[in-house]
Design a protein around this motif. Structure first.
Motif, PDB file in Angstrom:
ATOM      1  N   LEU A  81      59.289  30.899  40.537  1.00  8.50           N
ATOM      2  CA  LEU A  81      57.750  31.253  40.549  1.00  8.50           C
ATOM      3  C   LEU A  81      57.729  32.865  39.382  1.00  8.50           C
ATOM      4  O   LEU A  81      56.763  33.438  39.248  1.00  8.50           O
ATOM      5  N   LEU A  82      58.992  33.360  39.231  1.00  2.00           N
ATOM      6  CA  LEU A  82      59.230  34.919  38.620  1.00  2.00           C
ATOM      7  C   LEU A  82      58.986  33.888  37.143  1.00  2.00           C
ATOM      8  O   LEU A  82      58.279  35.140  36.522  1.00  2.00           O
ATOM      9  N   HIS A  83      59.322  33.097  36.535  1.00  2.94           N
ATOM     10  CA  HIS A  83      58.755  32.376  35.711  1.00  2.94           C
ATOM     11  C   HIS A  83      57.204  32.199  34.823  1.00  2.94           C
ATOM     12  O   HIS A  83      57.245  32.731  34.009  1.00  2.94           O
ATOM     13  N   LEU A  84      56.497  31.632  36.076  1.00  2.00           N
ATOM     14  CA  LEU A  84      55.417  31.930  35.721  1.00  2.00           C
ATOM     15  C   LEU A  84      54.532  33.256  35.990  1.00  2.00           C
ATOM     16  O   LEU A  84      53.366  33.531  35.074  1.00  2.00           O
ATOM     17  N   ALA A  85      55.032  34.063  37.327  1.00  6.26           N
ATOM     18  CA  ALA A  85      53.913  35.477  37.331  1.00  6.26           C
ATOM     19  C   ALA A  85      54.724  35.591  36.123  1.00  6.26           C
ATOM     20  O   ALA A  85      54.064  37.024  35.338  1.00  6.26           O
ATOM     21  N   SER A  93      48.491  29.755  42.360  1.00  8.61           N
ATOM     22  CA  SER A  93      47.802  30.203  42.188  1.00  8.61           C
ATOM     23  C   SER A  93      47.578  31.838  43.306  1.00  8.61           C
ATOM     24  O   SER A  93      45.948  32.228  42.424  1.00  8.61           O
ATOM     25  N   GLY A  94      47.767  32.582  44.131  1.00  7.99           N
ATOM     26  CA  GLY A  94      47.538  33.374  44.718  1.00  7.99           C
ATOM     27  C   GLY A  94      47.748  34.585  43.590  1.00  7.99           C
ATOM     28  O   GLY A  94      47.384  35.364  44.089  1.00  7.99           O
ATOM     29  N   ILE A  95      49.278  34.102  43.100  1.00  6.96           N
ATOM     30  CA  ILE A  95      49.533  35.408  42.368  1.00  6.96           C
ATOM     31  C   ILE A  95      48.752  36.430  41.288  1.00  6.96           C
ATOM     32  O   ILE A  95      48.346  36.772  40.930  1.00  6.96           O
ATOM     33  N   HIS A  96      47.787  35.054  40.545  1.00  4.70           N
ATOM     34  CA  HIS A  96      47.274  34.833  39.275  1.00  4.70           C
ATOM     35  C   HIS A  96      46.145  35.531  40.314  1.00  4.70           C
ATOM     36  O   HIS A  96      45.850  36.776  39.652  1.00  4.70           O
ATOM     37  N   SER A  97      44.946  34.658  40.856  1.00  2.00           N
ATOM     38  CA  SER A  97      43.715  35.319  41.555  1.00  2.00           C
ATOM     39  C   SER A  97      44.480  36.786  41.996  1.00  2.00           C
ATOM     40  O   SER A  97      43.107  37.716  41.967  1.00  2.00           O
ATOM     41  N   ALA A  98      45.388  37.200  42.529  1.00  2.00           N
ATOM     42  CA  ALA A  98      45.142  38.466  43.052  1.00  2.00           C
ATOM     43  C   ALA A  98      45.155  39.813  42.186  1.00  2.00           C
ATOM     44  O   ALA A  98      45.315  41.242  41.943  1.00  2.00           O
ATOM     45  N   LEU A  99      45.997  38.847  41.257  1.00  2.00           N
ATOM     46  CA  LEU A  99      46.772  39.931  40.025  1.00  2.00           C
ATOM     47  C   LEU A  99      44.617  39.780  38.974  1.00  2.00           C
ATOM     48  O   LEU A  99      45.343  41.301  39.132  1.00  2.00           O
ATOM     49  N   ILE A 100      44.381  39.436  39.146  1.00  2.00           N
ATOM     50  CA  ILE A 100      43.152  39.964  38.798  1.00  2.00           C
ATOM     51  C   ILE A 100      42.267  40.546  39.237  1.00  2.00           C
ATOM     52  O   ILE A 100      41.711  41.858  38.556  1.00  2.00           O
ATOM     53  N   ALA A 101      42.596  40.202  40.637  1.00  2.00           N
ATOM     54  CA  ALA A 101      42.000  41.067  41.753  1.00  2.00           C
ATOM     55  C   ALA A 101      41.955  42.638  41.415  1.00  2.00           C
ATOM     56  O   ALA A 101      41.166  44.060  41.503  1.00  2.00           O
ATOM     57  N   GLU A 119      44.803  26.719  39.161  1.00  2.00           N
ATOM     58  CA  GLU A 119      44.859  25.170  39.784  1.00  2.00           C
ATOM     59  C   GLU A 119      46.772  24.629  40.482  1.00  2.00           C
ATOM     60  O   GLU A 119      47.013  24.100  41.721  1.00  2.00           O
ATOM     61  N   ASP A 120      47.475  25.467  40.863  1.00  2.00           N
ATOM     62  CA  ASP A 120      48.388  25.712  40.862  1.00  2.00           C
ATOM     63  C   ASP A 120      49.178  26.575  42.471  1.00  2.00           C
ATOM     64  O   ASP A 120      49.807  27.275  42.701  1.00  2.00           O
ATOM     65  N   GLU A 121      48.207  26.078  43.530  1.00  2.00           N
ATOM     66  CA  GLU A 121      47.986  26.150  44.827  1.00  2.00           C
ATOM     67  C   GLU A 121      49.250  25.382  45.490  1.00  2.00           C
ATOM     68  O   GLU A 121      49.096  25.933  46.678  1.00  2.00           O
ATOM     69  N   ALA A 122      49.569  25.144  45.190  1.00  2.00           N
ATOM     70  CA  ALA A 122      50.782  24.187  46.742  1.00  2.00           C
ATOM     71  C   ALA A 122      51.850  25.987  46.789  1.00  2.00           C
ATOM     72  O   ALA A 122      51.437  26.826  45.412  1.00  2.00           O
TER      73      ALA A 122
END
Length: 305
Positions: free
Chosen positions: A19-23, A96-104, A130-133
């Motif tokens: 998760l940290l890698h992708l973040a 996906s949640g981190i991605h949308s929250a970061l943009i917001a 798209e990574d919603e798992a």
């Protein structure tokens, strides 16, 4: 723990490191989109700081802002030159949640939020959106990574200080999720063949445009694996793979094409700092000697603090 060096366990730590890698890639890609290009892509690397890893500041509308992958607060923390602060949690969410929250978060603070939404250097990875798992996040695992960096970074910094020639900062590459430091001879290198998944060949070739000896610390990431230290040379000189490198636990990995030293061997040694420095220095010695670097001109004694 051994002299303060934290232990790692693949089964326990890998979900958090993934998760940290992708973040971390989201932070790096934001910098790619909004900062001028510097040599070897050094402008988009993350810097190790006390809390974890920080994206270098980006200029936007008369302000500057930075994002911290904060492994104390377990959040991505926004800091701006106007003094405002904001944060989004890393725990209990998905990529996906981190991605949308970061943009917001960036949008509500009036900051640029567009960046490439596809992970780099990771074959077959889903776009962030798209990574919603659901993803596991263990605070203890994140803190162990933070504490390991606190031990490793000073050794890398001392090693870097012994070089007068062109050298990278001690920085963190979010594509592969590793801490690295690189020395250069000053001579151009043969064109790199490219072919790294998820990385344009033009970027790879610019990164490896000059002769180098590079070393790093890889804790794992999306790929679940035991943490290692590594060292390689580009171009790889004849005889490099069969040379003797210290300490005894170090070996050349034919698959990776570099010398590796298990982190756990360093952690368990009587003097981890000396063990790691021996690996950094001896693997560099091999590369510099086989590539016929002008070592008298490029090296110096490390000055005391």
């Amino acid at each position: 723990m051994s002299d303060g060096w934290p232990a790692f366990d693949v089964e326990r730590d890998s979900p958090t490191f993934a998760l940290l890698h992708l973040a971390s890639q989201m932070l790096g890609k934001l910098r790619v989109a909004h900062a001028p290009w510097a040599n070897h892509g050094w402008h988009v690397t993350l810097a190790p700081v006390a809390e974890g890893l920080v994206m270098p500041p980006i200029a936007a509308g008369g302000r500057r802002f930075e994002l911290v992958l904060d492994l104390c607060a377990h959040a991505i923390v926004l800091r701006t030159s106007s003094g405002s602060r904001d944060a989004i949690p890393l725990e209990g969410t998905s990529v996906s949640g981190i991605h949308s929250a970061l943009i917001a978060m960036l949008d509500r603070n009036g900051l640029p939020s567009n960046f490439n939404g596809r992970p780099s250097e990771l074959p077959d990875a889903l776009p962030f959106a798209e990574d919603e798992a659901p993803r596991g996040y263990n605070q203890d695992s994140a803190e162990r990574l933070r504490d390991a960096l606190a031990r490793v970074v000073p050794v890398f910094e001392r090693f870097r200080a012994g070089f007068l020639g062109k050298a990278s900062p001690v920085h963190f590459f979010w594509g592969s999720f590793d801490l690295a430091v690189t020395r250069f001879s000053g001579r151009e290198a043969p064109q790199h063949p490219g072919g790294i998944p998820g990385l344009p060949d033009r970027i790879t070739r610019e990164a490896y445009s000059h002769e180098e000896s590079s070393a790093g610390f890889w804790p794992g990431g999306v790929t679940a694996a035991d943490p290692i230290f590594y060292s390689y040379a580009y171009p790889e000189p004849k005889g490099f793979r069969t040379a003797a490198v210290d300490p005894a636990a170090a070996r050349f990995d034919e698959t990776l094409g570099e010398y590796v030293l298990p982190y756990d061997d360093v952690r368990r040694s009587a003097n981890p700092e000396a063990e790691l420095m021996a690996f950094l220095q001896s693997s560099y010695d091999v590369a510099a000697n086989l590539l016929h670097w002008d070592r008298d001109a490029l090296e110096r004694e490390v000055a005391a603090p």
